[in-house]
Design an enzyme around this catalytic site. Sequence first.
Site, PDB file in Angstrom:
ATOM      1  N   HIS A  88       8.824 -26.327  -2.001  1.00 58.45           N
ATOM      2  CA  HIS A  88       8.201 -27.434  -2.728  1.00 58.45           C
ATOM      3  C   HIS A  88       7.000 -26.964  -3.530  1.00 58.45           C
ATOM      4  CE1 HIS A  88      10.664 -30.528  -0.689  1.00 58.45           C
ATOM      5  NE2 HIS A  88      10.799 -29.524   0.163  1.00 58.45           N
ATOM      6  N   LYS A 138     -13.978  -0.228  -3.952  1.00 54.24           N
ATOM      7  CA  LYS A 138     -15.076   0.181  -3.067  1.00 54.24           C
ATOM      8  C   LYS A 138     -16.155   0.898  -3.870  1.00 54.24           C
ATOM      9  CE  LYS A 138     -12.129   1.001   0.970  1.00 54.24           C
ATOM     10  NZ  LYS A 138     -11.628   2.035   1.859  1.00 54.24           N
ATOM     11  N   GLU A 197       0.823  -1.218   0.000  1.00 57.02           N
ATOM     12  CA  GLU A 197       0.000   0.000   0.000  1.00 57.02           C
ATOM     13  C   GLU A 197       0.855   1.264   0.000  1.00 57.02           C
ATOM     14  OE1 GLU A 197      -3.098   0.372   2.986  1.00 57.02           O
ATOM     15  OE2 GLU A 197      -4.412  -0.945   1.852  1.00 57.02           O
TER      16      GLU A 197
HETATM   17  O1  PA5 Z   1      -3.151   1.043   5.964  1.00 57.46           O
HETATM   18  C1  PA5 Z   1      -4.248   1.522   5.732  1.00 57.46           C
HETATM   19  O2  PA5 Z   1      -4.466   2.739   5.808  1.00 57.46           O
HETATM   20  C2  PA5 Z   1      -5.419   0.640   5.369  1.00 57.46           C
HETATM   21  O3  PA5 Z   1      -5.002  -0.664   5.171  1.00 57.46           O
HETATM   22  C3  PA5 Z   1      -6.459   0.675   6.459  1.00 57.46           C
HETATM   23  O4  PA5 Z   1      -5.889   0.272   7.667  1.00 57.46           O
HETATM   24  C4  PA5 Z   1      -7.642  -0.238   6.130  1.00 57.46           C
HETATM   25  O5  PA5 Z   1      -8.176   0.094   4.895  1.00 57.46           O
HETATM   26  C5  PA5 Z   1      -8.712  -0.131   7.203  1.00 57.46           C
HETATM   27  O6  PA5 Z   1      -9.110   1.193   7.360  1.00 57.46           O
HETATM   28  P1  PA5 Z   1      -9.893   1.691   8.621  1.00 57.46           P
HETATM   29  O7  PA5 Z   1      -9.020   1.549   9.812  1.00 57.46           O
HETATM   30  O8  PA5 Z   1     -10.214   3.116   8.321  1.00 57.46           O
HETATM   31  O9  PA5 Z   1     -11.131   0.827   8.739  1.00 57.46           O
END
Ligand code: PA5
Length: 435
Positions: free
Chosen positions: A308, A422, A287
Amino acid sequence: MNMRFTYEDAAFALNENDVEALGKVSEEVLRRVLAKEGRGSDFLGWVDLPGNVSDFDFGKIGKCVEHYSAKSDVVVVIGIGGSYLGARAVIEALQHAFAPYVKGKAPRVLYAGNNISEDYLHDLLEVLDGCDYSMIVISKSGTTTEPALAFRVIKDHCERKYGKEEAAGRIIAVTDGARGALKAMADKEHYPTFVIPDDVGGRYSVLTPVGLLPIAFAGFDIRELVRGARDMQNFVTENISFDKNPVLRYATVRNLLYKQGLKVELMASFEPQLFFFIEWYKQLFGESEGKENKGIFPAGAIFSTDLHSLGQYIQEGTRQLFETVIAVDNCHHKVEIPYDGEDLDNLNYLQKRSINEINQIARKGTCLAHVEGKVPNMRVTIPEINEYNLGQLIYFFEISCAVSGYLLDVNPFDQPGVEAYKKNMFKLLGKPGVE
Ligand code: PA5
């Protein structure tokens, strides 16, 4: 510092002048991270976190764990992505490998809201039918669909099981201090609430209550975890020279390998307990770096299991990989190879040697083979898996990720691409107000 780092098995793929030149750039980049300058600098609060967790914070978490543990066999942690993986990475690394089957070691933390599987949720509710439980719902935005759905379903189950009033006394919220649907619900229902600081994004939040609360519920020592992270913080922020600083060496080398066309980093370990730690790494780097049509693809493997399955590809497939191994020197227990009078399996030559000794040799043999197959190898080594060393690893990878993202010239602290699925999902579901 307990953790060791080497790129000696990647050196064959590197030009020393390039390493030196980018190493100097990395030093500047780290200074920028520490000065909180650069893209996304509003989200650099995690840099100082290990040094900032106070006795008051530990005390508040400790009291909460005590109160809810007294009435709960298990705690359901509801969250996804950065609001889930850090806690699970640490808990699964530390808990008994067969926890559900060992008396007195049954896992105290279960997970929900990290998928949208109906059967998963059904089976979880079946478990919750038969035990006393509380839940921690974690969402920084307070609006993420997966945890919101799971929370609604489990809250409903809890209210039917205990009645509305007692159910409210079994819910803890971890969310933003001011915004979001979860914050509004917590205020209205008076759930005890832990705040995620504004300047800490989800995937950098394991050392806030997002990670510390579930880890403490699982029975592990969060003070040691934070102490490990703090020692790493002190070391890497006080020694900003390429030769001394493992963060600078790791971030520099992975970027040089990427520039040469090695677009995939395979994070591997020979310890299956680190499976979820590698999942956490995948999310942190995926990310943070994968944007603007750039970024190293973070993949994971557990060896020797995956030797493996993926082993053939790593050895002889498309040359697009480099490998980073999280090595662990010592195990907590000893299992020796017994002598066998008949030796039909021809293993007597290994008698009296420990399984870990063989695992270490498997690691060395694998590294030699992969280097021969032109897969550059880096290695991060800890003496053993415990809270302190996991804390060191967490901070090491977090700050390496920031430096590495800046070297790639992306903002390592946003995730605009996550919105695409989303939007489609909401449109297809007919969410009011979504065109
Ligand atoms: O690292 C990030 O920002 C994302 O992976 C969020 O943690 C994830 O989308 C969950 O978001 P939230 O804590 O707003 O529910």
